[in-house]
Enzyme design. Structure first.
Site, PDB file in Angstrom:
ATOM      1  N   GLU A   1      -7.358  68.694  33.606  1.00 37.02           N
ATOM      2  CA  GLU A   1      -8.240  68.764  32.438  1.00 37.02           C
ATOM      3  C   GLU A   1      -9.648  68.264  32.695  1.00 37.02           C
ATOM      4  OE1 GLU A   1      -6.399  67.085  28.978  1.00 37.02           O
ATOM      5  OE2 GLU A   1      -5.065  68.821  28.836  1.00 37.02           O
TER       6      GLU A   1
ATOM      7  N   GLU B   1      -2.392  65.778  34.803  1.00 36.50           N
ATOM      8  CA  GLU B   1      -3.168  66.162  33.626  1.00 36.50           C
ATOM      9  C   GLU B   1      -4.644  65.805  33.802  1.00 36.50           C
ATOM     10  OE1 GLU B   1      -2.459  67.953  31.093  1.00 36.50           O
ATOM     11  OE2 GLU B   1      -0.269  68.095  31.235  1.00 36.50           O
TER      12      GLU B   1
ATOM     13  N   PRO C   1       7.848  58.481  14.585  1.00 37.47           N
ATOM     14  CA  PRO C   1       8.066  59.825  14.064  1.00 37.47           C
ATOM     15  C   PRO C   1       6.865  60.084  13.152  1.00 37.47           C
ATOM     16  CG  PRO C   1       9.870  58.319  13.446  1.00 37.47           C
ATOM     17  CD  PRO C   1       8.790  57.486  14.041  1.00 37.47           C
TER      18      PRO C   1
ATOM     19  N   GLU D   1     -13.724  71.604  26.810  1.00 39.53           N
ATOM     20  CA  GLU D   1     -14.913  70.779  26.789  1.00 39.53           C
ATOM     21  C   GLU D   1     -14.525  69.311  26.971  1.00 39.53           C
ATOM     22  OE1 GLU D   1     -18.740  70.112  23.795  1.00 39.53           O
ATOM     23  OE2 GLU D   1     -17.038  71.361  23.207  1.00 39.53           O
TER      24      GLU D   1
END
Lengths: 229, 229
Positions: free
Chosen positions: A66, A62, A83, A115
Site C-alpha cells: 500500500e 500490506e 463486535p 492515495e
DNA sequence: TGACCGGGGTGTGCGTTGGACACTATGGCT
DNA sequence: AGCCATAGTGTCCAACGCACACCCCGGTCA
C-alpha cells in the site's frame, strides 16, 4: 471457490500505525479509502491476513503493497476486536506499530492506485473505523517506549546532529528538554559514534554528525545495560 | 448449520495466563486437555471467540467456565498467530494476562469435568501448543509492569502485612529486597491504609495489617503521580 | 570588511534519591 | 524466665536529576 466452517469465524486483518518525523512534528501514514464502508475517508494502512502468512508478515506485506514502505522497526501493538467496530460484520484487527525514516520515503507517490500521505499526528483527519483509537494507543506506546528503548533512531537519518535527536524527543514527549542535560546523558551512554563530518548547507555554524551504534547497544543490552533517557 | 465465506479465515481463540501467589512462589493456572491434539497435556485455559462477544468478554467467559475464576486484574497480552502453532490448522489466539487472589480461589475443583491446577511458574510441566511462549511473554510483562503499576495488590488478600507485600515483589522480580528501603518507599507513597489490626495465629510477634487504597491511587494518578517501586 | 544573526557547544552546584547497613521490640512457646 | 522468630525502625554516602548562561563559529548582508 468458497470456504465453509462448522462455526462462524470473525475476519482477521492487520492495520499499521507508521510514524515518521519531519523536523517540527510527528507524522503518521494514512491511506485514503476507495471503497465502502468509509469510502473517501482516511484510514490506517492494512488488510486481510492470508492463511499461510504470520501476522508480522501480513503487516509487512500490506505496508509494502500500500505504500512501498519497509519499516526500520515494527512490533505488534494491540488487537482490537469489539463486535461492531466494522459495519461489514465481525472483523478483528491486529494493530502494528512501525517507525520509518521519512528521508527514505519522502515523496512516495500513490502506489497501488491508492492515495497515501503523511499527516501530523496532532492534526489528523477523521479516521475510518476505530482507527482513531488505534492511533491513540500507538502514540501512547511510542511515548512510553521511546524513553526506555533506543527506537527513536529509527525515525532519524543514519547520520544526525544532537539537536535533531533532541527535537525528536521533544516532539514525541511533548515537552522541552534541557540542551546540556540531554547531551550529557545521551553521550554518557556511549552509544553514539562521533563522526568526522558536519551537517551541510546550513546558514549558520554546522553541527557535528553522529551515528547510533547498534552493535554496541546489542552488546551492552546483553550485559544488563538499560537504555534510559 | 454451517458458515461459508469467500476467502478462508483463521479460527480465533483467546488464552489466559492467570497468575496467583502462594507465600513462596508464583503460580499459574493450567487445565489438562481432554481431547486431541495434545490430549492429556497441560495448557492455558482458553477457547474460541464467539461472534457477538468482545475479546475481553471471551477471555472472562472462558475463565469463568473452565475454572470458575473472575480475576481482579485482566489485560490483553499479545496475539500469537504463526501458521503452524496449532496442528489442526490456522488458529490465531489473543492471549490475556490475569491476576487473582489465591485466597479467593483456593480449592477450585475441576469445573466443567476438566482438571485444573496451580503450578509454580518456575517448575511448570510441558505445555500444549506454543503455550510455553505465551507463559514466558506473560511473565516478562508481569515483571516489567509490577514496578510501575500497583497491580501486585491483586495477588494479595485485601488485608496484608508489609512482609507479605515484600515477598510478593521478591518472588516476581526474582531478587531480594532490603526491608527498610522497601518499607520506606512504599509507605512514602501514602497509598497504604494502616489498619488497627494485626495478623492472627502466628507464633511470633504479629505484624500490622495494611490495605491498598484504590480510591486514593485513582486520584493521585489523575494528578500525574506515577507509582514506582 | 565588519557587524549581526542563528544556532553549536560547553560545566557547575544543589537538592533528591537509591542503596547499604544492624539493632531493639514484641509475643508465643516451652 | 528464657528463647525464638519475626516486626519494626534511621543514618550516611554516593549517584543522579535538574536548573542555569555564556562564548564560539560560520554565513549573510549592509
Amino acid at each position: 471457490m468458497s470456504h465453509t466452517y462448522e462455526y462462524p469465524r470473525p475476519a482477521l486483518t492487520v492495520d499499521c500505525v507508521v510514524f515518521g518525523q519531519d523536523e517540527e512534528d510527528l507524522k503518521v501514514l494514512l491511506i485514503r479509502r476507495g471503497v465502502e464502508p468509509y469510502a473517501g475517508r482516511w484510514a490506517l494502512p492494512g488488510g486481510f491476513v492470508r492463511m499461510e502468512e504470520s501476522l508480522d508478515a501480513a503487516a509487512r506485506r500490506e505496508l509494502e503493497e500500500e505504500a512501498g514502505i519497509r519499516p526500520g522497526h515494527m512490533e505488534q501493538l494491540y488487537t482490537f476486536g469489539d463486535p461492531g467496530r466494522d459495519p461489514r460484520g465481525r472483523v478483528v484487527t491486529v494493530a502494528y506499530f512501525a517507525l520509518v525514516k521519512l528521508s527514505d520515503h519522502t515523496l512516495h507517490a500513490a502506489t497501488d492506485a491508492r492515495e497515501a500521505a503523511w499527516f501530523s499526528v496532532w492534526d489528523a483527519p477523521k479516521l475510518a473505523f476505530d482507527h482513531a483509537d488505534v492511533l491513540a494507543t500507538a502514540l501512547q506506546r511510542l511515548k512510553g517506549k521511546v524513553r526506555y528503548q533506543p527506537i527513536g533512531f529509527e525515525l532519524l537519518p543514519p547520520k544526525f546532529t544532537l539537536t535533531q535527536l533532541q527535537r525528536l524527543y521533544e516532539v514525541i514527549l511533548e515537552r522541552p528538554l534541557d540542551k546540556r542535560n540531554f547531551r550529557k546523558k545521551i553521550l554518557a551512554m556511549d552509544l553514539l559514534e562521533e563522526l568526522d563530518e558536519v551537517e551541510q548547507d546550513v546558514s549558520h555554524r554546522a553541527a557535528r554528525l553522529y551515528r547510533f551504534d547498534h552493535k554496541k547497544y546489542k552488546q551492552l543490552e546483553k550485559a544488563g545495560f538499560n537504555f534510559e533517557l
